[in-house]
Design a protein around this motif. Structure first.
Motif, PDB file in Angstrom:
ATOM      1  N   GLU A   7      -4.690  -0.737  -1.330  1.00 47.78           N
ATOM      2  CA  GLU A   7      -5.983  -0.831  -0.652  1.00 47.78           C
ATOM      3  C   GLU A   7      -6.971   0.090  -1.360  1.00 47.78           C
ATOM      4  OE1 GLU A   7      -5.978  -0.039   3.583  1.00 47.78           O
ATOM      5  OE2 GLU A   7      -8.149   0.173   3.641  1.00 47.78           O
ATOM      6  N   GLN A  30      -7.328  10.653   8.125  1.00 47.04           N
ATOM      7  CA  GLN A  30      -7.504   9.785   9.299  1.00 47.04           C
ATOM      8  C   GLN A  30      -6.793  10.322  10.535  1.00 47.04           C
ATOM      9  OE1 GLN A  30      -5.909   5.953   7.983  1.00 47.04           O
ATOM     10  NE2 GLN A  30      -7.827   5.034   8.624  1.00 47.04           N
ATOM     11  N   PHE A  50      -6.039   9.955   2.201  1.00 50.62           N
ATOM     12  CA  PHE A  50      -6.860   9.300   3.221  1.00 50.62           C
ATOM     13  C   PHE A  50      -6.137   9.221   4.566  1.00 50.62           C
ATOM     14  CE2 PHE A  50      -8.576   5.431   5.295  1.00 50.62           C
ATOM     15  CZ  PHE A  50      -9.902   5.808   5.385  1.00 50.62           C
ATOM     16  N   ASP A  74       0.793  -1.251   0.000  1.00 56.05           N
ATOM     17  CA  ASP A  74       0.000   0.000   0.000  1.00 56.05           C
ATOM     18  C   ASP A  74       0.822   1.297   0.000  1.00 56.05           C
ATOM     19  OD1 ASP A  74      -1.960  -1.913   0.237  1.00 56.05           O
ATOM     20  OD2 ASP A  74      -2.820  -1.154   2.107  1.00 56.05           O
ATOM     21  N   PHE A  89      -2.060   7.188   1.178  1.00 62.77           N
ATOM     22  CA  PHE A  89      -1.504   6.974   2.521  1.00 62.77           C
ATOM     23  C   PHE A  89      -0.268   7.818   2.799  1.00 62.77           C
ATOM     24  CE2 PHE A  89      -3.735   2.817   1.945  1.00 62.77           C
ATOM     25  CZ  PHE A  89      -4.669   3.020   2.950  1.00 62.77           C
ATOM     26  N   GLU A 121       1.357  -0.895  11.557  1.00 63.88           N
ATOM     27  CA  GLU A 121       0.371  -1.390  12.518  1.00 63.88           C
ATOM     28  C   GLU A 121      -0.873  -1.973  11.839  1.00 63.88           C
ATOM     29  OE1 GLU A 121       1.498   1.729  12.394  1.00 63.88           O
ATOM     30  OE2 GLU A 121      -0.146   3.115  11.951  1.00 63.88           O
ATOM     31  N   CYS A 122      -1.102  -1.564  10.627  1.00 64.98           N
ATOM     32  CA  CYS A 122      -2.378  -1.920   9.992  1.00 64.98           C
ATOM     33  C   CYS A 122      -2.173  -2.939   8.866  1.00 64.98           C
ATOM     34  CB  CYS A 122      -3.070  -0.638   9.521  1.00 64.98           C
ATOM     35  SG  CYS A 122      -4.744  -0.895   8.927  1.00 64.98           S
ATOM     36  N   CYS A 123      -2.029  -2.485   7.632  1.00 65.70           N
ATOM     37  CA  CYS A 123      -2.028  -3.432   6.507  1.00 65.70           C
ATOM     38  C   CYS A 123      -0.768  -4.284   6.441  1.00 65.70           C
ATOM     39  CB  CYS A 123      -2.259  -2.673   5.215  1.00 65.70           C
ATOM     40  SG  CYS A 123      -3.888  -1.887   5.189  1.00 65.70           S
ATOM     41  N   TYR A 176       1.785   5.324  11.471  1.00 68.96           N
ATOM     42  CA  TYR A 176       1.329   6.708  11.630  1.00 68.96           C
ATOM     43  C   TYR A 176       1.741   7.301  12.971  1.00 68.96           C
ATOM     44  CZ  TYR A 176      -1.220   6.829   7.208  1.00 68.96           C
ATOM     45  OH  TYR A 176      -1.558   6.842   5.875  1.00 68.96           O
ATOM     46  N   VAL A 217       3.352   0.367   4.098  1.00 70.71           N
ATOM     47  CA  VAL A 217       2.606   1.076   5.142  1.00 70.71           C
ATOM     48  C   VAL A 217       1.184   0.533   5.263  1.00 70.71           C
ATOM     49  CG1 VAL A 217       3.964   3.192   4.904  1.00 70.71           C
ATOM     50  CG2 VAL A 217       1.885   2.922   3.518  1.00 70.71           C
ATOM     51  N   THR A 218       0.616   0.732   6.475  1.00 70.49           N
ATOM     52  CA  THR A 218       1.304   1.144   7.695  1.00 70.49           C
ATOM     53  C   THR A 218       1.666  -0.105   8.495  1.00 70.49           C
ATOM     54  OG1 THR A 218      -0.776   1.315   8.950  1.00 70.49           O
ATOM     55  CG2 THR A 218       0.009   3.320   7.867  1.00 70.49           C
ATOM     56  N   LYS A 230      -7.756  -4.828   4.916  1.00 69.38           N
ATOM     57  CA  LYS A 230      -6.454  -4.389   5.430  1.00 69.38           C
ATOM     58  C   LYS A 230      -5.397  -5.440   5.083  1.00 69.38           C
ATOM     59  CE  LYS A 230      -8.306  -0.768   7.346  1.00 69.38           C
ATOM     60  NZ  LYS A 230      -8.224   0.511   6.603  1.00 69.38           N
TER      61      LYS A 230
HETATM   62  N1  TIU Z   1      -2.428   0.452   4.236  1.00 70.99           N
HETATM   63  C1  TIU Z   1      -2.941   0.646   5.452  1.00 70.99           C
HETATM   64  O1  TIU Z   1      -2.310   0.408   6.455  1.00 70.99           O
HETATM   65  N2  TIU Z   1      -4.234   1.140   5.506  1.00 70.99           N
HETATM   66  C2  TIU Z   1      -4.725   1.854   6.535  1.00 70.99           C
HETATM   67  O2  TIU Z   1      -5.894   2.193   6.584  1.00 70.99           O
HETATM   68  N3  TIU Z   1      -3.809   2.143   7.458  1.00 70.99           N
HETATM   69  C3  TIU Z   1      -3.953   2.930   8.510  1.00 70.99           C
HETATM   70  O3  TIU Z   1      -3.129   2.906   9.388  1.00 70.99           O
HETATM   71  N4  TIU Z   1      -4.967   3.733   8.545  1.00 70.99           N
END
Ligand code: TIU
Length: 230
Positions: free
Chosen positions: A75, A42, A38, A27, A32, A170-172, A197, A167-168, A142
């Motif tokens: 994403e 966020q 986005f 991603d 991002f 913690e998430c994807c 983030y 990235v990120t 994600k």
């Molecule tokens: N690519 C990804 O991590 N999508 C997110 O929505 N990440 C956030 O940390 N928001």
């Protein structure tokens, strides 16, 4: 390259067969990484995620030079948003008093409709643009495995090991490593080539991956990998 390479990693050395290893870049999209996207909407700290761009470019170029299979993910959603998980639909409207989520997925922002396929903001940043022949996976979740063909494409390329960046953290990135690990892929995250983030999210997410003899993967620095390719 030799049949098997081994690099310093946490919790212990990571060995991988280059012919069966893919680089998976998660991603690295304008939405991002760039202002008005986005991630910024966020509430993400863009400075943190932008630090991953140069190392990821170095990683990508090194992997291309030795002929590794390259996978990129994005994403996003079809323009009618019919592929949105209900959790994303229900949680995205702004709560009273919350300045985040003033725009939601599918809304028109400066770089086009947010996280919507075909829009400028949805695409990968210029520095990391995929080459012809590299696989691009469009994913509505994600993780990279839910509702995508990635499993089939990894199998068709004979892939067993994944070097993971993007990235990120913690998430994807973390969700994709968890999904891949459960399906038997041996994953190694590349520390400099991922970012979150905020700094605590990144360090905690990486620690969880390699905790206790590699809970669901390995984490390595970029330089040992570059050195191993030479
Ligand atoms: N690519 C990804 O991590 N999508 C997110 O929505 N990440 C956030 O940390 N928001």
């Amino acid at each position: 390259l030799p049949e098997l390479l081994t690099i310093d990693a946490k919790p212990y050395a990571y060995s991988f067969p280059p012919k069966k290893t893919a680089l998976l870049i998660i991603d690295m999209q304008r939405d991002f990484l760039l202002p008005t996207g986005f991630g910024e909407i966020q509430g993400g700290d863009l400075k943190m995620v932008q630090e991953s761009i140069a190392p990821t470019k170095k990683l990508l170029e090194a992997c291309r030079a030795v002929g590794l299979t390259i996978f990129h993910t994005r994403e996003g959603h079809t323009p009618d948003l019919s592929d949105m998980p209900s959790s994303k639909v229900e949680r995205q409207p702004a709560l009273p008093g919350n300045t985040q989520h003033s725009f939601v997925i599918g809304d028109k922002a400066t770089m086009g409709r947010l996280l919507t396929r075909g829009e400028y903001g949805h695409d990968i940043i210029d520095e990391l643009a995929p080459y012809p022949g590299e696989v691009v996976i469009d994913k509505p979740g994600k993780g990279s495995f839910w509702n995508t063909a990635i499993m089939h494409k990894l199998k068709s390329h004979g892939i067993t090991h994944l070097l993971v960046s993007g990235v990120t953290t913690e998430c994807c990135f973390a969700t994709s490593i968890r999904e891949a690990n459960d399906r038997g892929f041996e994953c190694c995250g590349i520390e400099e080539a991922t970012a979150g983030y905020n700094a605590e999210f990144k360090s905690s997410s990486l620690d969880m991956i390699h905790w206790s003899q590699g809970l669901f993967g390995f984490v390595a620095n970029l330089q040992p990998l570059i050195d191993a390719f030479e």
